[in-house]
Design a protein around this motif. Sequence first.
Motif, PDB file in Angstrom:
ATOM      1  N   TYR A 174      41.363  38.247 -10.148  1.00 51.59           N
ATOM      2  CA  TYR A 174      41.132  36.827 -10.427  1.00 51.59           C
ATOM      3  C   TYR A 174      39.653  36.505 -10.611  1.00 51.59           C
ATOM      4  O   TYR A 174      39.304  35.565 -11.331  1.00 51.59           O
ATOM      5  N   ILE A 175      38.776  37.239  -9.946  1.00 57.56           N
ATOM      6  CA  ILE A 175      37.344  37.019 -10.073  1.00 57.56           C
ATOM      7  C   ILE A 175      36.645  38.369 -10.218  1.00 57.56           C
ATOM      8  O   ILE A 175      37.230  39.405  -9.921  1.00 57.56           O
ATOM      9  N   SER A 176      35.411  38.331 -10.681  1.00 61.64           N
ATOM     10  CA  SER A 176      34.588  39.540 -10.741  1.00 61.64           C
ATOM     11  C   SER A 176      33.156  39.150 -10.396  1.00 61.64           C
ATOM     12  O   SER A 176      32.804  37.964 -10.397  1.00 61.64           O
ATOM     13  N   ARG A 177      32.358  40.140 -10.090  1.00 64.05           N
ATOM     14  CA  ARG A 177      30.970  39.885  -9.693  1.00 64.05           C
ATOM     15  C   ARG A 177      30.040  40.355 -10.802  1.00 64.05           C
ATOM     16  O   ARG A 177      30.076  41.508 -11.213  1.00 64.05           O
ATOM     17  N   THR A 178      29.215  39.435 -11.298  1.00 63.52           N
ATOM     18  CA  THR A 178      28.293  39.728 -12.387  1.00 63.52           C
ATOM     19  C   THR A 178      26.913  39.196 -12.038  1.00 63.52           C
ATOM     20  O   THR A 178      26.780  38.005 -11.726  1.00 63.52           O
ATOM     21  N   ASN A 179      25.913  40.067 -12.073  1.00 60.83           N
ATOM     22  CA  ASN A 179      24.530  39.672 -11.783  1.00 60.83           C
ATOM     23  C   ASN A 179      24.407  38.941 -10.444  1.00 60.83           C
ATOM     24  O   ASN A 179      23.701  37.928 -10.324  1.00 60.83           O
ATOM     25  N   GLY A 180      25.126  39.447  -9.453  1.00 62.70           N
ATOM     26  CA  GLY A 180      25.030  38.883  -8.116  1.00 62.70           C
ATOM     27  C   GLY A 180      25.829  37.618  -7.895  1.00 62.70           C
ATOM     28  O   GLY A 180      25.772  37.039  -6.806  1.00 62.70           O
ATOM     29  N   LYS A 181      26.587  37.174  -8.894  1.00 66.01           N
ATOM     30  CA  LYS A 181      27.390  35.956  -8.759  1.00 66.01           C
ATOM     31  C   LYS A 181      28.843  36.241  -9.132  1.00 66.01           C
ATOM     32  O   LYS A 181      29.135  37.098  -9.967  1.00 66.01           O
ATOM     33  N   TYR A 182      29.742  35.504  -8.498  1.00 68.24           N
ATOM     34  CA  TYR A 182      31.159  35.640  -8.814  1.00 68.24           C
ATOM     35  C   TYR A 182      31.519  34.724  -9.989  1.00 68.24           C
ATOM     36  O   TYR A 182      31.041  33.588 -10.079  1.00 68.24           O
ATOM     37  N   VAL A 183      32.375  35.248 -10.875  1.00 68.13           N
ATOM     38  CA  VAL A 183      32.856  34.470 -12.015  1.00 68.13           C
ATOM     39  C   VAL A 183      34.362  34.657 -12.135  1.00 68.13           C
ATOM     40  O   VAL A 183      34.922  35.643 -11.645  1.00 68.13           O
ATOM     41  N   LEU A 184      35.016  33.719 -12.788  1.00 67.30           N
ATOM     42  CA  LEU A 184      36.450  33.829 -13.033  1.00 67.30           C
ATOM     43  C   LEU A 184      36.722  34.847 -14.133  1.00 67.30           C
ATOM     44  O   LEU A 184      35.988  34.942 -15.109  1.00 67.30           O
ATOM     45  N   THR A 185      37.792  35.591 -13.975  1.00 66.83           N
ATOM     46  CA  THR A 185      38.287  36.449 -15.046  1.00 66.83           C
ATOM     47  C   THR A 185      39.291  35.642 -15.872  1.00 66.83           C
ATOM     48  O   THR A 185      39.722  34.559 -15.456  1.00 66.83           O
ATOM     49  N   PRO A 186      39.679  36.125 -17.057  1.00 69.51           N
ATOM     50  CA  PRO A 186      40.716  35.431 -17.826  1.00 69.51           C
ATOM     51  C   PRO A 186      41.992  35.205 -17.009  1.00 69.51           C
ATOM     52  O   PRO A 186      42.629  34.157 -17.135  1.00 69.51           O
ATOM     53  N   ARG A 187      42.337  36.178 -16.163  1.00 68.61           N
ATOM     54  CA  ARG A 187      43.532  36.011 -15.334  1.00 68.61           C
ATOM     55  C   ARG A 187      43.348  34.858 -14.337  1.00 68.61           C
ATOM     56  O   ARG A 187      44.270  34.088 -14.088  1.00 68.61           O
ATOM     57  N   GLY A 188      42.167  34.767 -13.760  1.00 67.12           N
ATOM     58  CA  GLY A 188      41.894  33.675 -12.839  1.00 67.12           C
ATOM     59  C   GLY A 188      41.959  32.326 -13.526  1.00 67.12           C
ATOM     60  O   GLY A 188      42.474  31.352 -12.967  1.00 67.12           O
ATOM     61  N   MET A 189      41.441  32.250 -14.752  1.00 66.28           N
ATOM     62  CA  MET A 189      41.496  31.001 -15.509  1.00 66.28           C
ATOM     63  C   MET A 189      42.933  30.599 -15.804  1.00 66.28           C
ATOM     64  O   MET A 189      43.295  29.426 -15.705  1.00 66.28           O
ATOM     65  N   ARG A 190      43.745  31.596 -16.183  1.00 64.54           N
ATOM     66  CA  ARG A 190      45.154  31.287 -16.455  1.00 64.54           C
ATOM     67  C   ARG A 190      45.852  30.770 -15.206  1.00 64.54           C
ATOM     68  O   ARG A 190      46.663  29.826 -15.276  1.00 64.54           O
ATOM     69  N   ARG A 191      45.539  31.373 -14.063  1.00 69.34           N
ATOM     70  CA  ARG A 191      46.172  30.937 -12.810  1.00 69.34           C
ATOM     71  C   ARG A 191      45.809  29.490 -12.499  1.00 69.34           C
ATOM     72  O   ARG A 191      46.664  28.707 -12.072  1.00 69.34           O
ATOM     73  N   ILE A 192      44.557  29.119 -12.701  1.00 67.37           N
ATOM     74  CA  ILE A 192      44.139  27.737 -12.431  1.00 67.37           C
ATOM     75  C   ILE A 192      44.871  26.773 -13.366  1.00 67.37           C
ATOM     76  O   ILE A 192      45.328  25.716 -12.945  1.00 67.37           O
ATOM     77  N   GLY A 193      44.988  27.153 -14.658  1.00 70.69           N
ATOM     78  CA  GLY A 193      45.691  26.294 -15.608  1.00 70.69           C
ATOM     79  C   GLY A 193      47.155  26.140 -15.267  1.00 70.69           C
ATOM     80  O   GLY A 193      47.712  25.034 -15.331  1.00 70.69           O
ATOM     81  N   GLN A 194      47.794  27.228 -14.879  1.00 75.06           N
ATOM     82  CA  GLN A 194      49.211  27.171 -14.511  1.00 75.06           C
ATOM     83  C   GLN A 194      49.417  26.309 -13.277  1.00 75.06           C
ATOM     84  O   GLN A 194      50.380  25.535 -13.201  1.00 75.06           O
ATOM     85  N   LYS A 195      48.500  26.429 -12.303  1.00 75.43           N
ATOM     86  CA  LYS A 195      48.611  25.620 -11.089  1.00 75.43           C
ATOM     87  C   LYS A 195      48.422  24.137 -11.400  1.00 75.43           C
ATOM     88  O   LYS A 195      49.154  23.285 -10.892  1.00 75.43           O
ATOM     89  N   ALA A 196      47.453  23.806 -12.249  1.00 71.72           N
ATOM     90  CA  ALA A 196      47.228  22.414 -12.628  1.00 71.72           C
ATOM     91  C   ALA A 196      48.457  21.830 -13.313  1.00 71.72           C
ATOM     92  O   ALA A 196      48.853  20.686 -13.053  1.00 71.72           O
ATOM     93  N   LEU A 197      49.082  22.635 -14.159  1.00 74.65           N
ATOM     94  CA  LEU A 197      50.269  22.170 -14.875  1.00 74.65           C
ATOM     95  C   LEU A 197      51.457  22.019 -13.926  1.00 74.65           C
ATOM     96  O   LEU A 197      52.225  21.058 -14.012  1.00 74.65           O
TER      97      LEU A 197
END
Length: 467
Positions: A174-197
């Motif tokens: 759901y997330i990954s770490r890039t340049n010392g910061k966590y970011v959403l992966t495409p799967r994480g974004m889809r999960r947030i959209g599905q939950k909102a819906l």
Amino acid sequence: MRKYRYSKWDSSQQRFDPDQEALMDELGQDLMSSGNVTDSLNQMQQQGLEDDQGQRLPGAKDMLEQLHQEKQRLENQAQTSSESRSPEDGGDLDNGLPSAGDTENPEDTASSAEAALTEMLQKIDRLENQLKNSETCSLESIDEQLLKDVMGDQATDHLKQLCDIPRTLTDAGYISRTNGKYVLTPRGMRRIGQKALRDIFAQLRKGRGGGHNTISKGSGGQIIEDTKKYASGDDFQVHLQKTIMNAVCREPAASTVKLKPEDFEVFERAGLERSATVLMVDLSFSMLARGHFEAAKRVAIALDSLIRSQYPKDSLYIVGFSNDARQLKKEDLSYIQWGESDNYTNIQHGLYVARKLLAKERQSNQQIILVTDGEPTAHFEDEAHFFYQAPPSPRTLQLTLQEVRNCTRKGIVINTFMLENDKFLTAFVTRMAHINKGRVFFTSADTLGQYLIVDYMANKKRTIALG
């Protein structure tokens, strides 16, 4: 404030154990306000979590509150002990700390107890500082042995669970770490959209008897009752009864039913009119101040999820507008934040950007969904921006309505979702609707998603003839 009393961990206590999806849903909820994955993870660790069974994982702030209570108790105990000792006999210290025995000198016993008390208070102070520092840095900086000495094994276990949250979400993809910061992966974004819906449809079920969630994956289209033999390229919506009957009729004497490709019967779908939509989201200060900002973000994410899952042939653009307007990437929806300088509402520039985006599309069904809570207080003219305090200037109103006419001439329908209902604003959006023949919905942050999603799906019920 919840209170927790930590005890020795003996493996008999029920352990907080949320699944990966629940953790991601919690992260997505916090992202609606923070817009930063790393900050949201830190917030989860600070505030703690609660699972579906009512089990709660105390956060760092809960531990800090428990420390404050214990520190106050020990300080009161030390004060009481000091007041009970007389200069003549050294007093009688009974503070619950280990006693050296009746044969030992009372003064030595008191000194030993005071030393133990002082040592514990010093440990509490060190742990308190580490927990406070964890608000701006990682929980990994907390000394586990110190935590164990002061608060016990159970608190240490809770700390490990809190530290495991980012790792769990990373392992789940759901997330990954890039340049010392966590970011959403495409799967994480889809999960947030599905939950909102899902949340929007859950609200609809509460408000409408007999309602049900109709979300499913597929290429879109309304299922009709007619069926046909499956052909390559058809949606695989199998009519099970007819499929089995085809196999039975093909081999009526067979003792078992064996399906072959020619047996499959599928539902036909009525074609849905493809549409191109621009969702215009107000990002001005008033949206944040009035509590509308999160609702607007949530509905943008939900609409994107709806179109991706139900109507993949539709086009969706997102335009944010405040002092000026700009296209927002769909993958950045969760990160949208209000800028401190975004004090104005430039509807005119938003409509202009939306019209230019729709000019790229071939679909005849084109619409702009405008979500706002304020009248236009800025416009774009001759490559310069002009800002005015409310009420809007006549020039701003003139150019905004001119852009409405430009959209109307292009066949673009503008549907407006109003989050405020003052007299001037009502008159302005009514004027927009009169020019464009679009609709106006007066709603609130709580019902915005329901109104917008239902309206979008209602428009999709219009079918075109099957080819």
